[in-house]
Scaffold this motif. Sequence first.
Motif, PDB file in Angstrom:
ATOM      1  N   LEU A  66       6.110  14.321   6.477  1.00 44.52           N
ATOM      2  CA  LEU A  66       6.257  13.918   5.073  1.00 44.52           C
ATOM      3  C   LEU A  66       5.152  12.958   4.664  1.00 44.52           C
ATOM      4  N   GLN A  67       4.806  12.029   5.557  1.00 41.74           N
ATOM      5  CA  GLN A  67       3.729  11.087   5.254  1.00 41.74           C
ATOM      6  C   GLN A  67       2.405  11.818   5.074  1.00 41.74           C
ATOM      7  N   GLN A  68       2.154  12.811   5.931  1.00 38.99           N
ATOM      8  CA  GLN A  68       0.919  13.599   5.807  1.00 38.99           C
ATOM      9  C   GLN A  68       0.913  14.370   4.483  1.00 38.99           C
ATOM     10  N   LEU A  69       2.037  14.979   4.128  1.00 41.68           N
ATOM     11  CA  LEU A  69       2.119  15.704   2.857  1.00 41.68           C
ATOM     12  C   LEU A  69       1.909  14.758   1.675  1.00 41.68           C
ATOM     13  N   GLU A  70       2.412  13.531   1.812  1.00 42.12           N
ATOM     14  CA  GLU A  70       2.224  12.538   0.759  1.00 42.12           C
ATOM     15  C   GLU A  70       0.747  12.136   0.679  1.00 42.12           C
ATOM     16  N   ASP A  71       0.119  11.924   1.841  1.00 42.01           N
ATOM     17  CA  ASP A  71      -1.308  11.569   1.877  1.00 42.01           C
ATOM     18  C   ASP A  71      -2.178  12.664   1.267  1.00 42.01           C
ATOM     19  N   GLU A  72      -1.750  13.916   1.408  1.00 37.67           N
ATOM     20  CA  GLU A  72      -2.495  15.052   0.862  1.00 37.67           C
ATOM     21  C   GLU A  72      -2.205  15.274  -0.619  1.00 37.67           C
ATOM     22  N   GLY A  73      -1.274  14.507  -1.177  1.00 37.00           N
ATOM     23  CA  GLY A  73      -0.945  14.644  -2.590  1.00 37.00           C
ATOM     24  C   GLY A  73      -0.003  15.797  -2.905  1.00 37.00           C
ATOM     25  N   LEU A  74       0.653  16.352  -1.887  1.00 38.13           N
ATOM     26  CA  LEU A  74       1.562  17.471  -2.114  1.00 38.13           C
ATOM     27  C   LEU A  74       2.979  17.007  -2.420  1.00 38.13           C
ATOM     28  N   VAL A  75       3.358  15.841  -1.923  1.00 42.30           N
ATOM     29  CA  VAL A  75       4.670  15.276  -2.214  1.00 42.30           C
ATOM     30  C   VAL A  75       4.513  13.822  -2.623  1.00 42.30           C
ATOM     31  N   ALA A  76       5.521  13.335  -3.335  1.00 44.54           N
ATOM     32  CA  ALA A  76       5.583  11.922  -3.711  1.00 44.54           C
ATOM     33  C   ALA A  76       6.953  11.406  -3.298  1.00 44.54           C
ATOM     34  N   GLY A  77       6.978  10.187  -2.797  1.00 44.85           N
ATOM     35  CA  GLY A  77       8.230   9.585  -2.379  1.00 44.85           C
ATOM     36  C   GLY A  77       8.639   8.481  -3.331  1.00 44.85           C
ATOM     37  N   ASP A  78       9.917   8.415  -3.650  1.00 46.73           N
ATOM     38  CA  ASP A  78      10.452   7.392  -4.538  1.00 46.73           C
ATOM     39  C   ASP A  78      11.581   6.669  -3.817  1.00 46.73           C
ATOM     40  N   GLU A  79      11.544   5.333  -3.857  1.00 46.39           N
ATOM     41  CA  GLU A  79      12.610   4.527  -3.263  1.00 46.39           C
ATOM     42  C   GLU A  79      13.739   4.386  -4.272  1.00 46.39           C
ATOM     43  N   SER A  80      14.971   4.607  -3.794  1.00 50.73           N
ATOM     44  CA  SER A  80      16.133   4.352  -4.639  1.00 50.73           C
ATOM     45  C   SER A  80      17.361   4.189  -3.757  1.00 50.73           C
ATOM     46  N   GLY A  81      18.071   3.118  -3.970  1.00 53.47           N
ATOM     47  CA  GLY A  81      19.298   2.881  -3.224  1.00 53.47           C
ATOM     48  C   GLY A  81      19.107   2.790  -1.726  1.00 53.47           C
ATOM     49  N   GLY A  82      17.976   2.258  -1.275  1.00 54.30           N
ATOM     50  CA  GLY A  82      17.725   2.112   0.150  1.00 54.30           C
ATOM     51  C   GLY A  82      17.289   3.383   0.844  1.00 54.30           C
ATOM     52  N   SER A  83      17.025   4.425   0.083  1.00 54.68           N
ATOM     53  CA  SER A  83      16.596   5.699   0.656  1.00 54.68           C
ATOM     54  C   SER A  83      15.344   6.166  -0.064  1.00 54.68           C
ATOM     55  N   ARG A  84      14.499   6.846   0.656  1.00 58.17           N
ATOM     56  CA  ARG A  84      13.273   7.391   0.064  1.00 58.17           C
ATOM     57  C   ARG A  84      13.496   8.876  -0.209  1.00 58.17           C
ATOM     58  N   THR A  85      13.393   9.253  -1.469  1.00 53.62           N
ATOM     59  CA  THR A  85      13.560  10.645  -1.866  1.00 53.62           C
ATOM     60  C   THR A  85      12.185  11.231  -2.141  1.00 53.62           C
TER      61      THR A  85
END
Length: 163
Positions: A66-85
């Motif tokens: 997931l971190q690699q996909l985020e680094d590549e700009g394919l996914v974005a993570g959002d923090e909410s309620g103590g969880s990353r979606t």
Amino acid sequence: MPPLPPEAPPFPGERPSPRIRRGDVRAALLALLHEGPQNGYQMIQGIEERSRGVWRPSPGSVYPALQQLEDEGLVAGDESGGSRTYRLTDQGRGSAARHAEEAPWEEVARTIPDDHHELRLLWAQLNEAFGHLVRTGDDRQLAEAKKLIKQTRKSVFQILAED
């Protein structure tokens, strides 16, 4: 994608483990996120369900992917309620759509004979119950579970000795 060749069992009579290829975790995560935003735990569960209990990737393989996909700009993570979606970006939606039919869980599931799917699913469910017991069980419950596990182990070896 061509079917995977069957893997030879490491020992006579031993069944093969599911075969997961490099890139399968990444492809599975993109396919799941193509359905909608999810957190890592939901994706692990989704892969396990879709592979009929054969494949449950570890957090140690899912979160770096997931971190690699985020680094590549394919996914974005959002923090909410103590969880990353995680959700697909526009670029990620295009990539996931191009590969939507290539989700690897069916291919991984086919690497295990059908008669073992139910047994693996039952084992996964037992493992989940065991985790709950260890976290929340009182002394009486733990003692009962120890007796049951010892008896079950003995019974399994009795089944194997019936030849």
